[in-house]
Design an enzyme around this catalytic site. Structure first.
Site, PDB file in Angstrom:
ATOM      1  N   ASN A 149      74.264 -28.931 -25.542  1.00  0.00           N
ATOM      2  CA  ASN A 149      73.098 -29.789 -25.247  1.00  0.00           C
ATOM      3  C   ASN A 149      71.820 -29.309 -25.912  1.00  0.00           C
ATOM      4  O   ASN A 149      70.743 -29.858 -25.684  1.00  0.00           O
ATOM      5  CB  ASN A 149      72.886 -29.903 -23.733  1.00  0.00           C
ATOM      6  CG  ASN A 149      72.616 -28.541 -23.099  1.00  0.00           C
ATOM      7  OD1 ASN A 149      72.531 -27.530 -23.804  1.00  0.00           O
ATOM      8  ND2 ASN A 149      72.493 -28.525 -21.772  1.00  0.00           N
ATOM      9  N   ASP A 151      69.772 -26.822 -25.564  1.00  0.00           N
ATOM     10  CA  ASP A 151      68.622 -26.428 -24.752  1.00  0.00           C
ATOM     11  C   ASP A 151      68.328 -24.938 -24.867  1.00  0.00           C
ATOM     12  O   ASP A 151      67.520 -24.395 -24.101  1.00  0.00           O
ATOM     13  CB  ASP A 151      68.844 -26.805 -23.283  1.00  0.00           C
ATOM     14  CG  ASP A 151      70.017 -26.056 -22.654  1.00  0.00           C
ATOM     15  OD1 ASP A 151      70.765 -25.384 -23.409  1.00  0.00           O
ATOM     16  OD2 ASP A 151      70.190 -26.147 -21.429  1.00  0.00           O
ATOM     17  N   HIS A 305     100.578 -12.491 -65.418  1.00  0.00           N
ATOM     18  CA  HIS A 305     101.615 -13.298 -66.075  1.00  0.00           C
ATOM     19  C   HIS A 305     101.165 -14.753 -66.092  1.00  0.00           C
ATOM     20  O   HIS A 305     100.631 -15.267 -65.104  1.00  0.00           O
ATOM     21  CB  HIS A 305     102.927 -13.162 -65.297  1.00  0.00           C
ATOM     22  CG  HIS A 305     104.061 -13.958 -65.872  1.00  0.00           C
ATOM     23  ND1 HIS A 305     104.544 -13.741 -67.145  1.00  0.00           N
ATOM     24  CD2 HIS A 305     104.815 -14.958 -65.357  1.00  0.00           C
ATOM     25  CE1 HIS A 305     105.558 -14.557 -67.379  1.00  0.00           C
ATOM     26  NE2 HIS A 305     105.737 -15.314 -66.315  1.00  0.00           N
ATOM     27  N   GLU A 335      97.863 -12.934 -70.356  1.00  0.00           N
ATOM     28  CA  GLU A 335      98.875 -13.543 -71.222  1.00  0.00           C
ATOM     29  C   GLU A 335      98.353 -14.861 -71.788  1.00  0.00           C
ATOM     30  O   GLU A 335      97.740 -15.662 -71.068  1.00  0.00           O
ATOM     31  CB  GLU A 335     100.176 -13.787 -70.459  1.00  0.00           C
ATOM     32  CG  GLU A 335     101.291 -14.291 -71.348  1.00  0.00           C
ATOM     33  CD  GLU A 335     102.613 -14.466 -70.610  1.00  0.00           C
ATOM     34  OE1 GLU A 335     103.650 -14.521 -71.283  1.00  0.00           O
ATOM     35  OE2 GLU A 335     102.593 -14.556 -69.372  1.00  0.00           O
ATOM     36  N   HIS A 350     102.267 -23.664 -70.686  1.00  0.00           N
ATOM     37  CA  HIS A 350     103.616 -23.138 -70.469  1.00  0.00           C
ATOM     38  C   HIS A 350     104.575 -24.031 -71.246  1.00  0.00           C
ATOM     39  O   HIS A 350     104.864 -25.152 -70.831  1.00  0.00           O
ATOM     40  CB  HIS A 350     103.952 -23.134 -68.972  1.00  0.00           C
ATOM     41  CG  HIS A 350     105.072 -22.220 -68.606  1.00  0.00           C
ATOM     42  ND1 HIS A 350     105.236 -20.978 -69.177  1.00  0.00           N
ATOM     43  CD2 HIS A 350     106.088 -22.361 -67.735  1.00  0.00           C
ATOM     44  CE1 HIS A 350     106.297 -20.395 -68.661  1.00  0.00           C
ATOM     45  NE2 HIS A 350     106.829 -21.210 -67.784  1.00  0.00           N
ATOM     46  N   ARG A 585     106.272  -3.727 -70.514  1.00  0.00           N
ATOM     47  CA  ARG A 585     105.768  -4.821 -69.679  1.00  0.00           C
ATOM     48  C   ARG A 585     106.942  -5.443 -68.931  1.00  0.00           C
ATOM     49  O   ARG A 585     107.995  -5.703 -69.514  1.00  0.00           O
ATOM     50  CB  ARG A 585     105.084  -5.878 -70.548  1.00  0.00           C
ATOM     51  CG  ARG A 585     104.564  -7.093 -69.778  1.00  0.00           C
ATOM     52  CD  ARG A 585     103.813  -8.046 -70.708  1.00  0.00           C
ATOM     53  NE  ARG A 585     103.320  -9.219 -70.018  1.00  0.00           N
ATOM     54  CZ  ARG A 585     103.994 -10.354 -69.877  1.00  0.00           C
ATOM     55  NH1 ARG A 585     105.219 -10.481 -70.394  1.00  0.00           N
ATOM     56  NH2 ARG A 585     103.460 -11.372 -69.233  1.00  0.00           N
TER      57      ARG A 585
END
Length: 798
Positions: A149, A151, A305, A335, A350, A585
């Protein structure tokens, strides 16, 4: 600081306009553009949106979730819409973690500037808040949420609703007793100051008080000597503990008189334990603290990756944002998959999938801008090249023109090619990892090599299976026969160029043999691109013996995760020695089309340097990766243990022979503090938290244990459970704390986690600051634990 925000909300012109609300166009894609009203809420911490100014708004984001504000010119999406909207009217809100950016277009340049200035002001203020200021702001937000409310007072009914918002379900009689104690005005309501007292009673840390009183002779304060005893006995701060005690008292004791008397009160003791000095992560490991002058092969390197992807591997979005996010996380190997694009411009995506495409030159421009914002140490550009000769020439031109002096195009001065440089020597340099021209070799290989290629086909990654343009690795057995034909480089280039332009026009009588290396896939290497590969030449892997006898220290091979796992099981020690000499890797299986990740730990166990992760995907694997690279300044380089840097090492993670007696890690999970809800949209739901402690390392050390759950309490649950872990190789161990919401009918839901290396762990009574699924802070959420090492325990008796 919280009061400063409130003051600015009534005085700052930009914030006043933002509170009135403003119509802007929300842009998700080139085709999805919708008008929405955005308004800064009265707390100054949240922004809401609605379809209309009068419609019921819904929360859009919190200021604490925002990392930065970008101009429209820097938005990849808005630049594509430049013909529809002026870039000066657009801006981008960049969030912490993996949450997608929010692109907005205002109706005028002035309105865009208003929001950009205002948001950045609030973001900077929140970032500068200390622990107490953050707590004050959180209490203010809770009070405003519960005061329906408006207040500025809170009834008991409103307090009951607030308890659910605070993630705790409490006995009504007990809650009312706390309410009455805080209601010093006896008005049957709480004002803001009384609410703070109610909160303190609600979150009273009895476990901290008991610990304090165990070391305090008068139960009221810790003298300097008592505090020194605590630091030595429990916190294992044996070095200079007297000096440290004085510093901590000056830093955390709130009373000036207490600081003068060199004593620590209960409030000061609690402040210390909740601070960075009381955190489980050793602050000494946060800056650059390791030797950065050793060869690159001696370091773990934070690697990504398919960095360009924001989603899955089949139809996900390719974006330069993937590179920005990876680099901000401390990634040092990105990459780049390149393919022929329209108008002679190579593109990145990709290959042979439905993923979107981005220009190669845009990727390079992004790398040039962001490469060294998080780390000064070398960035490796892992080039997966599928372009034709002409577009490779374009790639080489772009690399030189866009990266400029950042690109390493020649060996270092007075540096022999058979000595791998160090991260320190390569500061602020970008290295190209890829194929490189060599002497032509004609190889007659037996069936064993054909079987090798066939076996690797299931996890196919083009970068690791395409043959070097000028070299085919020979077999390893003596029965293999190899013929070598050496030609002048000019002859080589002519042959390569003819093959690339018109291979069908070459008379059959002069066609090269079937195994001639220039017939590698569809890619024939351009000399200009080859010349930019200096220290990181990719070569196919045949065997550890072959690599040792034929490859140089600057040659690097890639392994699919399954291939690497097999090698670890079959020849763990040889793998260790290989990685002490050369870089390698490891990349995720091609079957991980959802961009999921594998556990990097088992590959680190044999010293694999570049364990490439799908950084766009949250989960335990990325938590472990982030945990390892949180140390050493977040530089992306972590020095491997000594036994993984020795080319004559006898270490094998599958059969670890500890140089020392196995140690016992004792972990007591004590309590939790202010745990967030799993679903913030459900006000009446409260979590039932439990904690799982996970240890990762060599197979013998990898195990986990779990507490029972605490029912209906996310604000201050208590567990008090103790676990024991036997550790053979602590130098490789990672510790992960996971907090979950118990569910009787489904999998327990994730609440938060924290992962850190064993070598960076502080023992004693420590707080563990929890992180979200995206790796962002859940402050002030934490768990309180005690850890120590013991060598005289018998695990069979525990």
């Amino acid at each position: 600081m919280a009061s400063q925000i409130q003051k600015l909300l009534t005085t700052n012109k930009d914030l006043l306009l933002m509170q009135k609300g403003m119509k802007m166009r929300k842009v998700r894609t080139k085709s999805w553009k919708k008008l929405r009203y955005f308004r800064l809420q009265d707390d100054g911490m949240t922004v809401w949106q609605g379809r209309h100014l009068e419609s019921i708004p819904k929360p859009t984001f919190s200021i604490s979730d925002v990392e930065r504000i970008r101009k429209g010119q820097d938005s990849e999406l808005l630049r594509c819409l430049v013909e529809e909207f002026p870039l000066e009217q657009g801006f981008t809100i960049v969030f912490n973690g993996r949450r997608p950016n929010l692109d907005l277009v205002a109706n005028s340049v002035e309105e865009a500037q208003t929001w950009m200035r205002g948001l950045q002001l609030l973001v900077d203020l929140v970032a500068s808040m200390n622990y107490q200021e953050q707590l004050d702001q959180m209490l203010r937000e809770w009070f405003q949420q519960a005061d329906r409310n408006q207040d500025s007072r809170m009834s008991f009914r409103e307090v009951q609703r607030l308890l659910l918002l605070m993630n705790v379900e409490m006995d009504e009689e007990y809650a009312f007793s706390l309410f009455q104690e805080a209601d010093v005005s006896q008005s049957n309501t709480l004002d803001s100051e009384e609410f703070v007292q109610f909160y303190k009673a609600l979150t009273k840390r009895t476990e901290i008080e008991e610990l304090f009183e165990n070391f305090s002779s008068d139960k009221q304060k810790l003298t300097l000597l008592e505090f020194v005893d605590f630091l030595r006995e429990e916190q294992k701060e044996s070095d200079h503990s007297s000096d440290l005690a004085l510093k901590l008292i000056d830093r955390y004791e709130p009373s000036e008189n207490g600081r003068l008397l060199r004593v620590l009160s209960k409030d000061g003791f609690l402040s210390y334990l909740c601070s960075a000095d009381g955190n489980i992560f050793n602050p000494d490991c946060l800056p650059i603290y390791q030797d950065m002058t050793q060869p690159l092969s001696h370091y773990y390197i934070n690697s990504s990756h398919n960095t360009y992807l924001l989603g899955d591997q089949f139809c996900g979005q390719s974006s330069v944002e993937g590179y920005i996010r990876a680099l901000k996380r401390g990634c040092r190997c990105v990459e780049v998959d390149t393919w022929d694009g329209p108008d002679g411009e190579p593109v990145v995506y990709h290959g042979r999938t439905l993923t979107s495409r981005i220009l190669f030159k845009d990727v390079l421009a992004t790398l040039a801008e962001y490469a060294f914002q998080s780390s000064d140490y070398p960035l490796i550009l892992s080039l997966d090249n599928h372009c034709t000769w002409e577009q490779q020439k374009t790639m080489a031109q772009h690399l030189i023109a866009i990266l400029g002096e950042q690109l390493l195009s020649t060996t270092l001065e007075q540096q022999l090619i058979d000595i791998m440089p160090s991260p320190e020597q390569l500061r602020r340099k970008i290295l190209v990892k890829g194929k490189k021209l060599r002497t032509i070799e004609v190889v007659e290989s037996d069936k064993e090599e054909e079987e090798l290629e066939k076996d690797e086909g299931s996890d196919l990654d083009p970068a690791s299976t395409e043959l070097d343009s000028q070299e085919q690795a020979s077999g390893t057995k003596s029965k293999n026969k190899k013929k070598v034909m050496k030609c002048p480089m000019s002859c080589l280039l002519i042959c390569a160029h003819v093959l690339a332009q018109a291979p069908s026009s070459i008379p059959e009588s002069i066609l090269l043999p079937k195994k001639f290396l220039l017939q590698s896939s569809t890619t024939i290497l351009c000399p200009a691109l080859s010349a930019l590969v200096v220290y990181l030449r990719t070569v196919p892997f045949c065997s550890f013996t072959h690599s040792k006898e034929n490859y140089h220290i600057y040659d690097i091979s890639s392994f699919s995760e399954s291939k690497a796992k097999n090698l670890i099981r079959e020849a763990g020690n040889e793998f260790v020695q290989h990685n002490a000499r050369q870089l390698c890797r490891v990349y995720p299986s091609g079957l991980r089309t959802d961009s999921s990740n594998f556990n990097p730990q088992e590959h680190w166990n044999v010293g694999c340097q570049m364990v490439a992760m799908n950084m766009q995907t949250a989960g335990s694997a990325m938590d472990i990766c982030d945990g390892l690279f949180r140390q050493n300044g977040g530089s992306g380089y972590v020095l491997k243990p000594e036994f993984l840097r020795d080319t004559q090492s006898s270490f094998n993670p599958m059969k670890p022979v500890s140089l020392y007696k196995a140690q016992i890690l004792v972990v007591q999970v004590i309590s939790g503090q202010r745990l967030p809800k799993v679903d913030k949209t459900k006000e009446t739901t409260v979590v039932d938290p439990l904690v799982r402690v996970e240890l990762y390392g060599v197979p013998e050390d990898t195990k986990q244990q779990e507490t029972s759950y605490v029912e209906n309490n996310g604000i201050n649950p208590y567990w008090g459970e103790t676990f024991y872990f036997q550790v053979q190789v602590p130098e490789l161990a990672m510790l992960r704390f996971v907090v979950k919401d118990y569910s009787r009918t489904s999998r327990n839901n994730f609440i938060g986690q924290y992962t850190l290396p064993w070598t960076c762990m502080k023992h004693g009574y420590r707080h563990v600051s929890l992180l979200s699924k995206d790796g962002t802070s859940l402050h002030p959420a934490s768990i309180f634990v005690h850890t120590c090492m013991q060598e005289d325990l018998d695990m069979d008796e525990l």
